[in-house]
Design a protein around this motif. Sequence first.
Motif, PDB file in Angstrom:
ATOM      1  N   LEU A 382       0.507 -36.402  -6.140  1.00 11.86           N
ATOM      2  CA  LEU A 382       0.477 -35.466  -7.257  1.00 11.86           C
ATOM      3  C   LEU A 382       0.900 -34.079  -6.784  1.00 11.86           C
ATOM      4  O   LEU A 382       0.460 -33.600  -5.741  1.00 11.86           O
ATOM      5  N   LYS A 383       1.789 -33.452  -7.563  1.00  7.66           N
ATOM      6  CA  LYS A 383       2.180 -32.066  -7.300  1.00  7.66           C
ATOM      7  C   LYS A 383       1.816 -31.216  -8.504  1.00  7.66           C
ATOM      8  O   LYS A 383       2.131 -31.579  -9.643  1.00  7.66           O
ATOM      9  N   LEU A 384       1.140 -30.098  -8.269  1.00  5.21           N
ATOM     10  CA  LEU A 384       0.800 -29.158  -9.333  1.00  5.21           C
ATOM     11  C   LEU A 384       1.765 -27.988  -9.247  1.00  5.21           C
ATOM     12  O   LEU A 384       1.784 -27.259  -8.254  1.00  5.21           O
ATOM     13  N   PHE A 385       2.575 -27.799 -10.284  1.00  9.63           N
ATOM     14  CA  PHE A 385       3.620 -26.778 -10.245  1.00  9.63           C
ATOM     15  C   PHE A 385       3.168 -25.416 -10.771  1.00  9.63           C
ATOM     16  O   PHE A 385       3.508 -24.380 -10.214  1.00  9.63           O
ATOM     17  N   VAL A 398      -2.977 -25.017 -19.550  1.00 12.74           N
ATOM     18  CA  VAL A 398      -1.971 -26.071 -19.409  1.00 12.74           C
ATOM     19  C   VAL A 398      -1.535 -26.102 -17.947  1.00 12.74           C
ATOM     20  O   VAL A 398      -1.162 -25.072 -17.384  1.00 12.74           O
ATOM     21  N   ILE A 399      -1.620 -27.290 -17.341  1.00 12.15           N
ATOM     22  CA  ILE A 399      -1.171 -27.471 -15.958  1.00 12.15           C
ATOM     23  C   ILE A 399       0.064 -28.381 -15.972  1.00 12.15           C
ATOM     24  O   ILE A 399       0.026 -29.478 -16.536  1.00 12.15           O
ATOM     25  N   PHE A 400       1.145 -27.903 -15.365  1.00  9.56           N
ATOM     26  CA  PHE A 400       2.376 -28.701 -15.273  1.00  9.56           C
ATOM     27  C   PHE A 400       2.392 -29.437 -13.931  1.00  9.56           C
ATOM     28  O   PHE A 400       2.190 -28.821 -12.874  1.00  9.56           O
ATOM     29  N   VAL A 401       2.598 -30.753 -13.998  1.00  9.43           N
ATOM     30  CA  VAL A 401       2.552 -31.598 -12.802  1.00  9.43           C
ATOM     31  C   VAL A 401       3.780 -32.499 -12.759  1.00  9.43           C
ATOM     32  O   VAL A 401       4.551 -32.572 -13.722  1.00  9.43           O
ATOM     33  N   ASN A 402       3.927 -33.222 -11.631  1.00  9.00           N
ATOM     34  CA  ASN A 402       5.069 -34.139 -11.521  1.00  9.00           C
ATOM     35  C   ASN A 402       4.795 -35.484 -12.189  1.00  9.00           C
ATOM     36  O   ASN A 402       5.711 -36.165 -12.653  1.00  9.00           O
ATOM     37  N   ASP A 403       3.504 -35.882 -12.260  1.00  9.44           N
ATOM     38  CA  ASP A 403       3.164 -37.185 -12.847  1.00  9.44           C
ATOM     39  C   ASP A 403       1.740 -37.114 -13.420  1.00  9.44           C
ATOM     40  O   ASP A 403       0.771 -36.996 -12.672  1.00  9.44           O
ATOM     41  N   ARG A 435       0.521 -31.605 -18.425  1.00  7.46           N
ATOM     42  CA  ARG A 435       1.859 -31.942 -18.877  1.00  7.46           C
ATOM     43  C   ARG A 435       2.777 -32.175 -17.682  1.00  7.46           C
ATOM     44  O   ARG A 435       2.653 -31.505 -16.659  1.00  7.46           O
ATOM     45  N   GLU A 436       3.696 -33.104 -17.863  1.00  9.54           N
ATOM     46  CA  GLU A 436       4.720 -33.291 -16.826  1.00  9.54           C
ATOM     47  C   GLU A 436       5.797 -32.240 -17.035  1.00  9.54           C
ATOM     48  O   GLU A 436       6.142 -31.915 -18.162  1.00  9.54           O
ATOM     49  N   ARG A 437       6.320 -31.729 -15.935  1.00 14.48           N
ATOM     50  CA  ARG A 437       7.337 -30.668 -16.029  1.00 14.48           C
ATOM     51  C   ARG A 437       8.557 -31.190 -16.803  1.00 14.48           C
ATOM     52  O   ARG A 437       9.069 -32.280 -16.516  1.00 14.48           O
ATOM     53  N   GLY A 438       8.947 -30.418 -17.793  1.00 13.55           N
ATOM     54  CA  GLY A 438      10.068 -30.846 -18.628  1.00 13.55           C
ATOM     55  C   GLY A 438       9.626 -31.507 -19.913  1.00 13.55           C
ATOM     56  O   GLY A 438      10.399 -31.646 -20.841  1.00 13.55           O
TER      57      GLY A 438
END
Length: 440
Positions: A382-385, A398-403, A435-438
């Motif tokens: 997991l990556k937190l962006f 809202v946290i944007f993550v890779n998955d 949320r996933e980025r994008g």
Amino acid sequence: MSKPIVAVVGRPNVGKSTLFNALSGSRISIVKDTPGITRDRIYAEVSWLDHDFTLIDTGGIEPESKDIILSQMREQAQIAIDTADVIIFMVDVRQGLQDADGKVADMLRRSKKPVVLAVNKVDDIKKFGNDVYEFYNLGIGEPFAISSANMMGLGDMLDEVVSHFPEHDPDEEDDDRPRVAIVGKPNVGKSSIINKLLGEERVIVSEIAGTTRDAVDTPVIHNGREYVFIDTAGLRRKNKVKEELEHFMVVRTVGAVERADVVVLVIDALEGVTEQDAKIAGIAHESGKGMIIAVNKWDAIEKNDRTVREYEEKIRNILSFMPYAELVFISAKTGQRLGRLYDIIDMVVMNHSMRVKTGLLNEIMSEAVAMQQPPSDKGKRLKLFYITQAAVKPPTFVIFVNDKELMHFSYTRYIENQVREAFGFRGTPLKFIIRERGSE
């Protein structure tokens, strides 16, 4: 702005619960592992077009005789009249027009509340269409033919429901008076607390009258600041059946909580936390309100140097789903610590509407990730962006993550704990959206 409340009223077996489930859909899901909240839910958040509202099912009547049916339907109708902005009155096309329907319709008509008449079980319009017209005799407007089971006719009915919602009042947005709901079981001292608070202040701005819904709203001034207390003390019903008493209590509590910023749950110190207390706490928690637990009748408890700590541990254990709640031990009888209640309300109101800058949030999140590595699954970590605050009341992030699938509940809770440690947020729940980025 509080959401409108829509209550469903009708005889047993006309399909109220089926309609409730059809309209609430997936929103009926409850917080997992939340103790004290039954799975047989009687309220849900519903959206129709661009309208959000709280739907309440006033059902639960299973009496033996027609006399009991009628008396309890009147009770139901009165609850709906007191609590709801709009009432859906449900009847059954297959059973036809019943005497009890007519008597309850009289009550609803006299209430001047908007009523939408839903004629249920019209699965075949050709077969039952003409039978619908019989319900014009109730004198409460056009009957809407629906089938809750088959999801037929619900759109037209809901269009009519939302047409009766109060128009958005810009002045309501400017009303920054803290709205405080005093909730709890009967006989825990809610009335005494409000009376004591008002009595000490000697300044009641006005008793708002005119609408039943506002009749228990009491403005009061303390140290130059105005508050509005929403008193649910009159919610006791002298029903012999315990389940129905609880049912009515929950319906009224939902109505009070919906209009509040902060909820004060009053617990009887002599009884301790009960299942009913946990249900009421769950309603406030799910509504995202600021939360204060006031343990009343503390003067009647024999104490030693461990009493407060042990009592707090019991409360925290049973109400473990809301560790953020503020806790205060009071006595309405003696006035002990009642003055402090205002200070706690002020703090919770401030935290409930606190906004944190994005840069600070991302610093906290970066430090949290460095201290505890995010989880991984099958070689993917997991990556937190990025994190940002999207709303207040309650504070929502809202946290944007890779998955999203990798963002386990436990890691979200860890991030929440780090945010709380940095910024406090005492007394208020925090909401996290992953949320996933994008993704939109």
